[in-house]
Write an enzyme that holds these catalytic residues in place. Structure first.
Site, PDB file in Angstrom:
ATOM      1  N   HIS B  57       4.943   2.111  -5.186  1.00  0.00           N
ATOM      2  CA  HIS B  57       4.765   1.478  -3.875  1.00  0.00           C
ATOM      3  C   HIS B  57       6.096   1.237  -3.176  1.00  0.00           C
ATOM      4  O   HIS B  57       6.163   0.452  -2.230  1.00  0.00           O
ATOM      5  CB  HIS B  57       4.031   0.147  -4.028  1.00  0.00           C
ATOM      6  CG  HIS B  57       2.750   0.243  -4.789  1.00  0.00           C
ATOM      7  ND1 HIS B  57       1.703   1.022  -4.368  1.00  0.00           N
ATOM      8  CD2 HIS B  57       2.347  -0.316  -5.960  1.00  0.00           C
ATOM      9  CE1 HIS B  57       0.700   0.929  -5.240  1.00  0.00           C
ATOM     10  NE2 HIS B  57       1.071   0.135  -6.220  1.00  0.00           N
ATOM     11  N   HIS B 219      -3.709   2.508  -4.380  1.00  0.00           N
ATOM     12  CA  HIS B 219      -3.691   3.386  -5.555  1.00  0.00           C
ATOM     13  C   HIS B 219      -4.681   4.529  -5.366  1.00  0.00           C
ATOM     14  O   HIS B 219      -5.082   5.180  -6.324  1.00  0.00           O
ATOM     15  CB  HIS B 219      -4.068   2.602  -6.812  1.00  0.00           C
ATOM     16  CG  HIS B 219      -3.349   1.319  -6.954  1.00  0.00           C
ATOM     17  ND1 HIS B 219      -3.855   0.134  -6.476  1.00  0.00           N
ATOM     18  CD2 HIS B 219      -2.137   1.034  -7.488  1.00  0.00           C
ATOM     19  CE1 HIS B 219      -2.987  -0.834  -6.728  1.00  0.00           C
ATOM     20  NE2 HIS B 219      -1.934  -0.313  -7.333  1.00  0.00           N
TER      21      HIS B 219
END
Lengths: 333, 333
Positions: B57, B219
Site C-alpha cells: 500500500h 487488496h
C-alpha cells in the site's frame, strides 16, 4: 485500455481544471490557454522560471510551480509541444522585470516553439535566457529529438535554479546554476510496459510479456536494447552503469540520486531499485548526499523506472536542499 | 506480469532496505524485524503514534513516519498482517513514557495482532490506546474484515493525531482527535484493473476489458458493483454520492477531499477526477477547504482511484493543516 477520463479530446483541459481546483491559492490558469502560473505572478524582485512541454508526464510540469521552483508552465497536448503563442503568454505573465529563464527539455518541438516565443518576448523588451536539458544518456538523436533527450534530471534544474532565483540572484547567475546541473546530471530509464495515450487507447509500442526496453524515452521512444525480463538488481546495474559511464565521476564524489517511477510502477518496486542503486554506488566509491524516490517525470501509465545521478558540490547541495513549496515537491530546511 | 523485483520472497525485506537507504537520517529499522521507526525514537515529551499492516500500500505506512505524523510502522508481508511480536516491538521502541496511540485499519489480522501486542505492552506498563479506522463506505464485512474496511481516510487520522501529539497533548486528547477524524470521514474506490501480487504474479481477480469494479478493497476484495466502463465523471459521481450518502453532511459544511491513486493510475486521471469531484461537491453546497490529489494508499499496481471526504471544523483544520515532514507528506504552514 481503460482510463479514468471523459472525451480524450478534453483530457488536458480537464486535467488543468482539476489542478487549479486542487490548488486554487497556488495555481492560476491564463485565460484561453493551457498555461498554469503561480497565483501571484509576476513575482517582483526575482528572476522568473518558466518551462513546459507535452502533457502526460505529471507531476511534470505544473506540479513544480511554487515557492523555490517554477513561476509557470505551459502544457501541450499529450506528448505534443505547446505552441509558441502559449510559451509567449507564459513568459509575458511571469516576467516581473528581472528577466526570465526558460528551461527547455530537448525535444525539437519544445525547442523550436520556445525559441520563437523567446524572440517575440525579447522584441517586447523582456530579458530571456534559456537552457536545454538533455540528461538522457541512452541515445543520441531519437524520435522528436536531435541530440540527447531531456528527462527526469530536469526536475533538479527547476530546483537548483528556482532556489537561486528565490535568493534574488540575477538572470546570469540563475542561468549559470541551471547549466551547472545540466553539465553534471545523467539519467537512463527502462519500460516494462508501453504507455497508452488517451487519444490512441492502445499501447504506443509492442513489448512482449517477457521483454523490457532499456533506455526508453518518456514518450515510448525506442531505447538502446530490448532484452528478456531481468531482476530488479540486474536492471538497476544496467541503467546505473550507463549513467556512471557517461558522467565519469571520481571516487568520493557526492551525488544526488533519483529513482523515478514512470507512472504505472508501485512504490514498492522503486524502493527495491533504490536498495540496489545505493549498494552499487557504494561499490563505486560514490557518496550519496540525498536520494529521491517517487514519480517525478512520468510517461502516463507506463510501468518502469529511470535512474538519475547528479554530481553535487557545496553550491548545488545548498540549492537542491533549499526550501521549496510546490504541489509535487515540498522541502523544509 | 512483469515487476521490478528480485525474488518475490525478498520483496518486503528489500523494499524496507531501500526505504532506509533513501532516508537514513529519518528512518531506522528495528533489528530482526520489518518495523521502521523514526531515527530518533523514543521521542520524549509526546504521545507516540504507531500503525502498520500488510505491505503493498506504499507510501502507507512507513512513508508517513516523521515530524507531525507517525513514530513508527510495522510492515507485514504483501497484503498480510504483521505479527503480534512485530507490533509489540514497534510499541516498545516508540514509547517514551507518555503513552502510545495505535492506529489500526479494520482488518481482522491487523486488529487481532495489534490487540495482542497492546495487551503485552500494557503488562509491561506501557499506556496504550487504539483506534480502528473503517472509512470504506462500500461494504459491511468483506474478505479479511468484520464491519467496514479501513482505507485512505487513515492518512487523515495519522495527520490529525500526529499534529495533536506534536503539540504535546496527552494520550486521551490525541485519541479523541483520531476518533473524531474516523467519525467524520468516508471513502470509496474503484478498480480498472486488478492488482498483481509479487508472489502470485497473476491478477488477484478477473476484470474484463470493458468492466470496472466499484467499491473495490485495497487488496482487490470485491466491491459493490461490477459495471461497464464509464466516463471519469460518471465514476466520480457514483463514488462521491455513496460517500456523501454515508456522511450525511449539511449544506455549507467545510470538507477536506482526497483523490487517491491506487498505484497504477497516472496523475493526469486523478486530476480529471478531481475536476468533477469539486464541481459535484459545489452542487451539494459543500465547501472544500483543502483538496489532496496523489497516491496515498495504494494497492500495488492496481489502476483505479478512491475518493475520500472528511468533514472538518476549526480544530480539524488546524491539525490537518499543521506542519508535517515525512517522506510521503510534507506540509509547511
Amino acid at each position: 485500455m481503460k482510463k479514468l477520463i471523459n472525451d480524450p479530446d478534453d483530457v488536458v483541459d480537464e486535467m488543468l481544471e482539476g489542478m487549479v481546483a486542487a490548488y486554487p491559492d497556488r495555481l492560476r490558469r491564463l485565460p484561453d490557454t493551457q498555461v498554469l502560473v503561480r497565483g501571484d505572478v509576476p513575482v517582483g524582485g526575482k528572476v522568473a522560471l518558466v518551462t513546459g512541454g507535452g502533457s502526460g508526464h505529471e507531476p511534470t510540469h505544473a506540479g513544480y510551480i511554487g515557492d523555490g521552483m517554477l513561476d509557470g508552465a505551459a502544457a501541450g497536448g499529450v506528448f505534443s509541444s505547446p505552441t509558441a503563442d502559449e510559451f509567449e503568454a507564459l513568459i509575458d505573465a511571469c516576467d516581473a522585470g528581472d528577466g526570465v529563464l526558460a528551461i527547455i527539455k530537448n525535444y525539437e518541438g519544445d525547442v523550436m516553439n520556445f525559441e520563437t516565443a523567446i524572440e517575440l518576448a525579447e522584441m517586447e523588451g523582456v530579458e530571456v535566457d534559456s537552457v536545454v536539458v538533455d540528461d538522457d544518456v541512452a541515445v543520441e538523436d531519437s524520435l522528436y529529438t536531435s541530440g540527447r533527450r531531456g528527462v527526469c534530471g530536469t526536475i533538479l534544474v527547476h530546483k537548483a535554479a528556482g532556489a537561486k532565483a528565490a535568493e534574488g540572484y540575477d538572470l546570469s547567475e540563475v542561468t549559470r546554476v541551471a547549466q551547472k546541473v545540466i553539465d553534471n546530471v545523467g539519467t537512463m530509464g527502462t519500460a516494462l510496459t508501453s504507455c497508452v495515450t488517451p487519444e490512441k487507447g492502445e499501447p504506443t509500442f509492442d513489448l512482449g510479456d517477457d521483454e523490457i526496453e532499456l533506455g526508453i524515452g518518456i514518450h515510448g521512444e525506442p531505447g538502446t536494447e530490448r532484452t528478456e525480463t531481468m531482476s530488479a538488481d540486474a536492471v538497476t546495474d544496467k541503467l546505473t552503469e550507463a549513467v556512471l559511464d557517461d558522467l565519469d565521476l571520481d571516487s568520493g564524489q557526492e551525488i544526488l540520486t533519483i529513482v523515478n517511477g514512470m507512472g504505472g510502477t508501485p512504490q514498492m518496486e522503486l524502493f527495491v531499485v533504490n536498495r540496489r542503486l545505493q549498494e552499487l554506488l557504494g561499490e563505486h566509491g560514490l557518496e550519496t548526499w540525498d536520494a529521491w524516490v517517487g514519480d517525478y517525470m512520468t510517461s502516463l501509465d507506463m510501468a518502469g523506472a529511470s535512474i538519475t545521478v547528479c554530481a553535487v558540490d557545496d553550491e548545488l547541495k545548498e540549492l537542491l536542499g533549499a526550501p521549496a513549496d510546490t504541489p509535487a515537491l515540498t522541502q523544509t530546511q
